[in-house]
Each structure stands twice: as structure tokens, then as C-alpha cells.
Design a protein around this motif. Structure first.
Motif, PDB file in Angstrom:
ATOM      1  N   GLU A  21       0.686  -1.508   0.229  1.00 54.92           N
ATOM      2  CA  GLU A  21      -0.139   0.480  -0.151  1.00 54.92           C
ATOM      3  C   GLU A  21       0.976   1.652   0.276  1.00 54.92           C
ATOM      4  OE1 GLU A  21      -3.935   1.647   0.684  1.00 54.92           O
ATOM      5  OE2 GLU A  21      -3.602  -0.060   0.343  1.00 54.92           O
ATOM      6  N   ARG A  29      -4.355   4.157  -8.375  1.00 55.36           N
ATOM      7  CA  ARG A  29      -5.777   3.645  -7.078  1.00 55.36           C
ATOM      8  C   ARG A  29      -6.583   4.208  -9.112  1.00 55.36           C
ATOM      9  NH1 ARG A  29      -4.683   3.412  -1.989  1.00 55.36           N
ATOM     10  NH2 ARG A  29      -2.473   4.179  -1.619  1.00 55.36           N
ATOM     11  N   CYS A  60      -3.313   1.946 -14.677  1.00 61.61           N
ATOM     12  CA  CYS A  60      -3.931   0.675 -12.877  1.00 61.61           C
ATOM     13  C   CYS A  60      -3.689   0.229 -12.201  1.00 61.61           C
ATOM     14  CB  CYS A  60      -5.374   1.594 -13.582  1.00 61.61           C
ATOM     15  SG  CYS A  60      -6.383   2.444 -14.382  1.00 61.61           S
ATOM     16  N   GLN A  63      -6.648  -5.049  -8.235  1.00 64.54           N
ATOM     17  CA  GLN A  63      -6.739  -5.394  -6.441  1.00 64.54           C
ATOM     18  C   GLN A  63      -7.140  -6.735  -6.846  1.00 64.54           C
ATOM     19  OE1 GLN A  63      -9.186  -2.773  -4.671  1.00 64.54           O
ATOM     20  NE2 GLN A  63      -7.729  -2.727  -2.819  1.00 64.54           N
ATOM     21  N   TRP A  70      -3.238  -5.391  -3.410  1.00 58.24           N
ATOM     22  CA  TRP A  70      -2.791  -4.386  -4.905  1.00 58.24           C
ATOM     23  C   TRP A  70      -1.910  -5.306  -5.560  1.00 58.24           C
ATOM     24  CZ3 TRP A  70      -5.796  -0.410  -6.132  1.00 58.24           C
ATOM     25  CH2 TRP A  70      -6.091   0.103  -5.141  1.00 58.24           C
TER      26      TRP A  70
END
Length: 235
Positions: A21, A29, A60, A63, A70
Motif C-alpha cells: 500500500e 489507484r 492502473c 486489486q 494491490w
């Protein structure tokens, strides 16, 4: 999207990596990204299945919804591009080379990119879904060459300037053909140019996509599909 499972080039997905993260840039994101999304299920030898979801833009991250983990891919392809490139290689294994040898040409009218289409053997592959219905993929095999045609605004009737695309650029354009967001908008005109990318696979199948930057980056692709924005060709 392809309508078959990826089985022979699954090892190509080993370039995908888990992202912490704290190491995830805000741009990756894509929280306000309104383009197309994808969902892929990855099966393992022990019977486990992991679902990964994300946006089709190469910048991008994806997830894993169940864990919030991620997932990232190579800079030039991202997760979606890595998946589509692997499917392209699998489709290519079914066919022999049958290149036309003819030079790539720009469309006389950039608003008719399909005018330069050529159907090689790969055009007959029975794979593809679009919005839940069976439909042929625009170009299932990887691109091996391409050109970029550029017209200054207001000079679309003149001869464009042309440059060769690298194989990597041509493949990104080919992947981007499948990731175009539907819809058009009205906007004030701008002095920006018009571009057409023409790409070809190793069986001679040829497709094109036009980017009209002066009209809010309106996109027209070979199957007359319309969209907005084309992140898959670094001009």
C-alpha cells in the motif's frame, strides 16, 4: 475480451507483482477512472482460485477484492496489457505466419480507419466476447509492426506525416483497441492533431484506430466502435 481460458502461456503472468500500500502511487489507484474494467480468475494447481479486478489503463494497478491486495504489472503493459499479451501469444500458437508483405498505408479519411483493414487467417479465429455477448475480437494476435499517421488540425485531406511504430508500440495499440471506452462528447474544438495507428499481426490481419485530439480525444476504431481517450499509444 477473449472467450477462451489462458492455459498455454499462464507463465507469462509471473511478471505480475504484489504491491505494498505504501509503495502505490496515487495515480495507480485510478479511483476516478471511468474507462472499462476487467475481472480475471486465476486458478492454481491446488484448486485455489484468485479473482483480480482492475481498470484497463496500463497505469492502473489491479486489486484482489477478498484481501485488498494491490497487483502491478510491467510499466509498458500494466496488468491488463500483460493478460491481453499472454492471450495474444496463445492465439498465435494456432496459426502459421502468412504475412502479406505489402506496405502499411494510412487511410485517406482518418475518420474511416476500417478502410485500411485487411483480414488475414487470424480474422477467422472464433474467440471473443463484448459486453456479455459472443463477438469476434478486433485483433486477437499480437501486432508485429505498425505505423502512426499524423494530420495537423484542418489538414485531414492532405498527406499525413508517417513514422514507423516499434513492435512494442504496435502491440500496445493492438491491446488498446480492446479497451476503448464507449461514448462521445460535444466539446469546443482545439488545434490538436489527428492520429491514426495502423497495426498488423504475423498473419497479415491489419486494423487501425484514429484519435481525434481536437474533439476531446474522440476515438474511432476499425469496427466503427467509438470511444474517448486512448492511453495505449505513447505519442
Amino acid at each position: 475480451m477473449p472467450s477462451d481460458a489462458l492455459t498455454t502461456h499462464a507463465e507469462d503472468l509471473t511478471v505480475l507483482t504484489e504491491l505494498a500500500e505504501r509503495d502505490l502511487p496515487a495515480s495507480a489507484r485510478c479511483g476516478r477512472f471511468f474507462g472499462r474494467t476487467y475481472r480475471v480468475q486465476i486458478g492454481y494447481a491446488d484448486g485455489g482460485v484468485t479473482t483480480v479486478v482492475g481498470h484497463t489503463d496500463q497505469d492502473c494497478a489491479a486489486q484482489v477484492p477478498t484481501s485488498g491486495t494491490w497487483v502491478g504489472g510491467p510499466d509498458a503493459l500494466g496488468v491488463y496489457g500483460t493478460l491481453m499479451a499472454a492471450f495474444g501469444r496463445q492465439h498465435a500458437d494456432q496459426l502459421e505466419d502468412a504475412t502479406s508483405g505489402l506496405p502499411l498505408v494510412c487511410p485517406e479519411n482518418p475518420r474511416r480507419p476500417d478502410s485500411v483493414d485487411v483480414d488475414g487467417p487470424s480474422a477467422s479465429l472464433d474467440t471473443g466476447y463484448l459486453l456479455g455477448r459472443r463477438a469476434p475480437m478486433v485483433m486477437p494476435l499480437p501486432a508485429v509492426r505498425g505505423i502512426l499517421c499524423t494530420w495537423p488540425r484542418g489538414a485531414e485531406d492532405d498527406e499525413p506525416s508517417v513514422r514507423d511504430l516499434t513492435v512494442e508500440e504496435a502491440e500496445r495499440a493492438r491491446i488498446g483497441l480492446h479497451a476503448i471506452t464507449g461514448g462521445m462528447v460535444d466539446c469546443a474544438g482545439s488545434p490538436d492533431p489527428t492520429y491514426t495507428a495502423v497495426v498488423e499481426d504475423r498473419t497479415g490481419t491489419r486494423r487501425a484506430v484514429t484519435i481525434i485530439d481536437s474533439e476531446c480525444s474522440t476515438i474511432i476504431r476499425s469496427d466503427r466502435g467509438y470511444g474517448l481517450g486512448f492511453a495505449w499509444l505513447d505519442r
